[in-house]
Each structure stands twice: as C-alpha cells, then as structure tokens.
Write an enzyme that holds these catalytic residues in place. Structure first.
Site, PDB file in Angstrom:
ATOM      1  N   SER A   1      13.230  75.384  51.191  1.00 44.70           N
ATOM      2  CA  SER A   1      13.367  75.200  49.751  1.00 44.70           C
ATOM      3  C   SER A   1      12.318  74.223  49.222  1.00 44.70           C
ATOM      4  O   SER A   1      11.657  74.485  48.219  1.00 44.70           O
ATOM      5  CB  SER A   1      14.761  74.660  49.411  1.00 44.70           C
ATOM      6  OG  SER A   1      15.750  75.573  49.821  1.00 44.70           O
TER       7      SER A   1
ATOM      8  N   ARG B   1      13.749  66.943  44.335  1.00 43.97           N
ATOM      9  CA  ARG B   1      15.185  67.020  44.648  1.00 43.97           C
ATOM     10  C   ARG B   1      15.989  67.418  43.401  1.00 43.97           C
ATOM     11  O   ARG B   1      16.989  68.122  43.511  1.00 43.97           O
ATOM     12  CB  ARG B   1      15.698  65.704  45.249  1.00 43.97           C
ATOM     13  CG  ARG B   1      17.112  65.816  45.846  1.00 43.97           C
ATOM     14  CD  ARG B   1      17.417  64.780  46.895  1.00 43.97           C
ATOM     15  NE  ARG B   1      16.714  65.032  48.142  1.00 43.97           N
ATOM     16  CZ  ARG B   1      17.138  65.873  49.081  1.00 43.97           C
ATOM     17  NH1 ARG B   1      18.270  66.532  48.939  1.00 43.97           N
ATOM     18  NH2 ARG B   1      16.430  66.053  50.175  1.00 43.97           N
TER      19      ARG B   1
ATOM     20  N   HIS C   1      15.481  71.075  43.299  1.00 43.58           N
ATOM     21  CA  HIS C   1      16.264  71.666  44.395  1.00 43.58           C
ATOM     22  C   HIS C   1      17.717  71.874  43.985  1.00 43.58           C
ATOM     23  O   HIS C   1      18.364  72.839  44.376  1.00 43.58           O
ATOM     24  CB  HIS C   1      16.170  70.732  45.607  1.00 43.58           C
ATOM     25  CG  HIS C   1      16.925  71.173  46.811  1.00 43.58           C
ATOM     26  ND1 HIS C   1      18.088  70.559  47.223  1.00 43.58           N
ATOM     27  CD2 HIS C   1      16.706  72.166  47.691  1.00 43.58           C
ATOM     28  CE1 HIS C   1      18.538  71.159  48.309  1.00 43.58           C
ATOM     29  NE2 HIS C   1      17.723  72.130  48.621  1.00 43.58           N
TER      30      HIS C   1
END
Lengths: 209, 209
Positions: free
Chosen positions: B14, B37, B40
């Site tokens: 990812s 993040r 994500h």
C-alpha cells in the site's frame, strides 16, 4: 469567539448543507440518509457516486436490526463509532473477534490474517446477521468463500474496506456472493464509513412502541 | 481465491502504491510519513494538499511522545485507532473526557457541548501534552481560548475535525494560537485521520535502547 455550540444544531446544519450540495440525485429516502451520513463523517462527496446498495440491502438490514441481531465488525474503531445505545434499545450487540487470542493463534498457525481467522470463528455464531467490514479485504474475501460454501448466510454485508491492496477487488467479489450488500466501489471506505452506514440504518428504524 | 494474505505485505504494498502515485512532492521524511499514513487510512490523495504542519510540529510532537505524555482525544474512535502498544512502550497514555459524567453535567448546566466541557476539564491536567481533535470544532475553538488565556500550553495540537459547520473555521483559528499544530484545511478530517497522524509520529520515533 462566536460559533455554533449546540450539537443538534451543528448536525442539523451539516445535513442541510450536504443535502443542498448533493442536489437532486434520485436517491431513495433511506439510501439518501446512508449516503448523507457517510458524507457527514468524511466530508467527501465522492461517496455519493461510489456507494452501491443491493436492492434488498435496506430492508434486510432493518429487518436484522429489528430482530436484535449481532453485528460483526473487523475493527475496534467501528465498534466505537456505532451508536450502542440505539443498538441496545433494539436488543442488538456488536462482536469483534479480531482481537481475541484465539484469532491470533489461528492466524499464526495457518499463516493467514487475524481478520480471516476471526471471520472463520464468527461463522459458528448464527446470531450474527450483519457483517460490517471496514478494514480488511481479507475478511471480505473470506466471508465470500464462507457464504459460497453455505457456512454463513448473513442478512446484510457492509463491505467498505479502505486501501490499495485488495480493497477494491474484495468489494467487487462480495457483490457476487448472492447476499444483500452495501459497498463503496474502489479504494475508499474505512471504519468511520462502516459505522456511519450502521448508524444511518439505526436512525432509520421506526421507534419501538 | 488468490489474494495477498500477509498483513505486512499488504501494508508495504500500500505504501509503495501511495508513494508512487504521490510522486515527487518535496515533503520532509516524517512529514511524508504522516501524509502517506493519512492517505493509507482514507485512500484520499487530497490530504497531500490540505495537510499543514507548523514548522516545529514534528519535533515538538516527538519530544512530547518521547517524554511519555498523555494524549487528549475527543472521540472513542481516535482512542481505538491509536497504537496503544507502541504508545505504552514510550510510557504514554490516552485520555478521553468527553464521555465522563462530569462533562455531560457541565455541558448541560452551561449549555455548551460535552466536547467543550471536556476540554475545560483537561485544562487541569498538565501531563496532557498533545491534543488530538478529530470530531468537534467546538473543542478546537475552546482549546484556542484556553491557550490564549495561558491556561493550557500544549506541545502539539492535532486539529482535524471533519464537517460542515465550524470545522474549517476552527482549524484556521487554532493555527493562530501560537503553538505547533498539524491541521487539515477545509472540511475534511476525522477520527481515522487523527489516529493516523498520531500513529505516524509513533512509528517515526527512534527505538528505545
């Protein structure tokens, strides 16, 4: 500083803005409530385009909630986000098996994710009627297999994993499983989205007499 | 079905996809970790444009985390999303006062939100060094006032309320409070975003010897 302090006015104002900006989109009433609540929790209008509901999803979901079912969730965040007072009034509850030691032990011995292991554990509990998956594509892939093998038969699958590896594919797969679903096509979704969908269904339930 | 089952490979894959699609954007290393993040957890690349860090935000946040501070959160969802094992290793902990009976009682008697009442309660606890606000603009407005009155002096404010009434304005206001901040401009943000920011900082901490 001058700002709106009443939480009800904040929520009401938010939904008015969302409705206005969404415009006429031809959503059914409860479908619209679901989509608006997702947008309320993400501020992302793309969800109006990517949220897909099976024709029986709302009816099946409300029937399950009305019967006081258990809801399977794959993250603590979804559990935290669901309105547990409202769910409890209907006699419902939430389970999350991902963090149980048994899931870790199965996952480690079989080389699978804890989400997959927890899904297999859940297959044994027939009172789970709704699966709300916001994180793990592997959970959704496993759920599809379990449905196809006739091991579980959920009334509704809320399949909204977010991510870049497998998330989009897992949502396309669950749509083929032959059970009512609510999914978000593509990469987007997540725990807040899953909780928003459950809450929208809860708030759409008729009041108990 | 054939799909990636190893959680580490899923996460690694990812982040590779996110880095590739982000391209060269000139983020600092840890700033990039924070933004990746967030993406994500949302699959929303707009966060690369709307995430803003005060020049001292990373240093101040890591210093606070390294000292084993308390983190104030305004939702159970943020609490659930933060990596508590990692935080605990540093001697840190999380507080959430919004759901305490005292907050409800203050809110009701003063006609303010529970988020505002909880923020005032938090002002008495000097071990809270980081405020992570993902839900309530009213909490962020109140925090700004408390900072300006010299009552609290956080090392870092993570100000990412999501919403349509006050959220954008609250984030612009907190930027003027004179303390290090991480905010998401405009309407977007939320509990998952707040937790992602805290976790990105935690994962950027050097290992303790």
């Amino acid at each position: 500083m001058d700002f709106v302090k009443d939480p009800r006015l904040i929520e009401q104002g938010s939904f008015e803005i969302i409705s206005r900006e969404l415009g006429e989109r031809g959503f059914g009433h409860i479908e619209g409530n679901i989509i608006k609540r997702i947008i309320h929790t993400t501020a992302d209008f793309e969800y109006a385009d990517i949220t897909q509901l099976h024709p029986q999803a709302i009816e099946a979901g409300m029937r399950a909630l009305g019967s006081g079912c258990k809801i399977y969730t794959d993250t603590q965040m979804i559990m935290s986000g669901i309105n547990k007072r409202k769910l409890g009034e209907l006699g419902g509850s939430i389970v999350n098996m991902v963090h149980e030691p048994e899931a870790a032990s199965i996952a480690s011995s079989e080389g699978i994710t804890r989400s997959m292991a927890a899904m297999r554990m859940a297959a044994g509990d027939e009172s789970i009627k709704i699966f709300a998956i916001g994180n793990a594509p592997t959970a959704l892939f496993t759920l599809k297999s379990l449905i196809e093998e006739g091991i579980v038969r959920p009334e509704l699958v809320i399949g909204v994993p977010v991510g870049f590896v497998g998330a989009a594919e897992s949502k396309e797969e669950i749509k083929k499983a032959g059970v009512p679903y609510i999914v978000t096509r593509g990469r987007k979704g997540g725990s807040t989205v899953a909780a928003a969908i459950v809450n929208a269904l809860l708030y759409s339930m008729p009041e108990k007499l």
